[in-house]
Design an enzyme around this catalytic site. Sequence first.
Site, PDB file in Angstrom:
ATOM      1  N   HIS A 130       0.832  -1.207   0.000  1.00  0.00           N
ATOM      2  CA  HIS A 130       0.000   0.000   0.000  1.00  0.00           C
ATOM      3  C   HIS A 130       0.865   1.255   0.000  1.00  0.00           C
ATOM      4  O   HIS A 130       0.649   2.179  -0.806  1.00  0.00           O
ATOM      5  CB  HIS A 130      -0.926  -0.004   1.214  1.00  0.00           C
ATOM      6  N   ASP A 230     -11.459   2.352   7.561  1.00  0.00           N
ATOM      7  CA  ASP A 230     -11.067   3.727   7.885  1.00  0.00           C
ATOM      8  C   ASP A 230     -11.346   4.613   6.671  1.00  0.00           C
ATOM      9  O   ASP A 230     -10.478   4.827   5.826  1.00  0.00           O
ATOM     10  CB  ASP A 230      -9.586   3.771   8.267  1.00  0.00           C
ATOM     11  N   LYS A 250     -10.313  12.409   7.264  1.00  0.00           N
ATOM     12  CA  LYS A 250     -10.356  11.104   7.933  1.00  0.00           C
ATOM     13  C   LYS A 250     -11.273  11.073   9.154  1.00  0.00           C
ATOM     14  O   LYS A 250     -11.756  10.003   9.536  1.00  0.00           O
ATOM     15  CB  LYS A 250      -8.936  10.724   8.406  1.00  0.00           C
TER      16      LYS A 250
END
Length: 412
Positions: A130, A230, A250
Amino acid sequence: MNTWLDIPRNSDFSVHNLPYGIFSTSSRRPRVGVAIGDQIIDLAALAIRRYFQNLSIEPEVLEQSSLNAFIRLGKPTWQAVRKRLTSWLTQTDSPLYHLRKECFVAQSEAKMHLPLEIGDYTDFYASEAHATNVGTMFRGKENALMPNWKHMPIAYHGRASSIVVSGTNIHRPKGQIILKSADQPVFSPTQALDFELEMAAVIGKENKLGTSVRPEKAEDYIFGFVLFNDWSARDIQRWEYVPLGPFLGKNFASSISPWVVPLEALQPFRVDGPEQQPKPLPYLQTSDRQNFDINLEVAIQPEGENDVVVSQTNFKNMYWNIGQMLAHHTVNGCNMRIGDLLASGTISGEESDSYGSLLELSWNGERPLKINSNQPRTYLEDGDTVTLRGYAEQEGIRVGFGEVRTKILPSL
């Protein structure tokens, strides 16, 4: 192990699992339960009948709206309860067998709640695939990983108050974004809403302020794991993150599974992690088999259509393991508390269909995905339902996490 209970084939909640959650029914308030097959064992009902009295578990502990009070009793108590339930589920001459009508609740008749009182949550960035993908997009292949990435588990502190349980729909967040070909921001609903496929460890033991936890002691501090989504608003995050990192992009929501799988249930699925080069500093060095072989997938369901699996990956791919995350988090004396969450960060594999976010799957919008309707999808649209699933399985033993299902609603 064989159980007298009729458990559906391929159930996530086998007798090898026994995850904890908080549930309520129409006639009774939230309380502690354990999932088995398509049923829930009502631990509070057993405690009221004094079946945990010799374990010093008072009924009030299991009549709470979170698992925190039960977790606080400590690892020997968790192990004793698990051992007792396993014994009762595999013997017909047991209290649980004789109390089937009084102490079992069908999952279909129960409402699940956020299982924990979460004081703090930390989000790591522990998947090399990632981190490499994201770095390649924005800095090029030669500078994909920042110089510090292979020396320590990178993380930031997230917002705990907006963590919600599976089934809680979320509204599209708003914030400042920069539109294409513009040099000034506008206030707008995000146009780049994304999921992030993660796992999160639940802290089950506290360390005192000023003390640290060695990686090999992490098992004593971890109660179990949950699936974790998330959510990210990529365009809001892109504009705000310099110089202090994520904020509005976020903090609007994170979603977790309602069942906490005990660490003990995952022991058969320990595997070696990837080789770490350069060798970590001594406080981060661990022994073998600190990763977990857990299959993970993400599905997207457009409004009125069937869901489509868009990603399949595995938790064993993590470069940094949970023991190293906890060790790094506490090495400066940071004190962890019961119910805190340590999230892994997006979990991605090496193949393009194993990426754990739409940012990667669509390669920042350059390669739109086709869902059922054949409509191209770079990021999530209103009405989309995103579902995360996870399970570990080998030699007839299956331990699953259920799912995290969330629908995207329009901005308010």
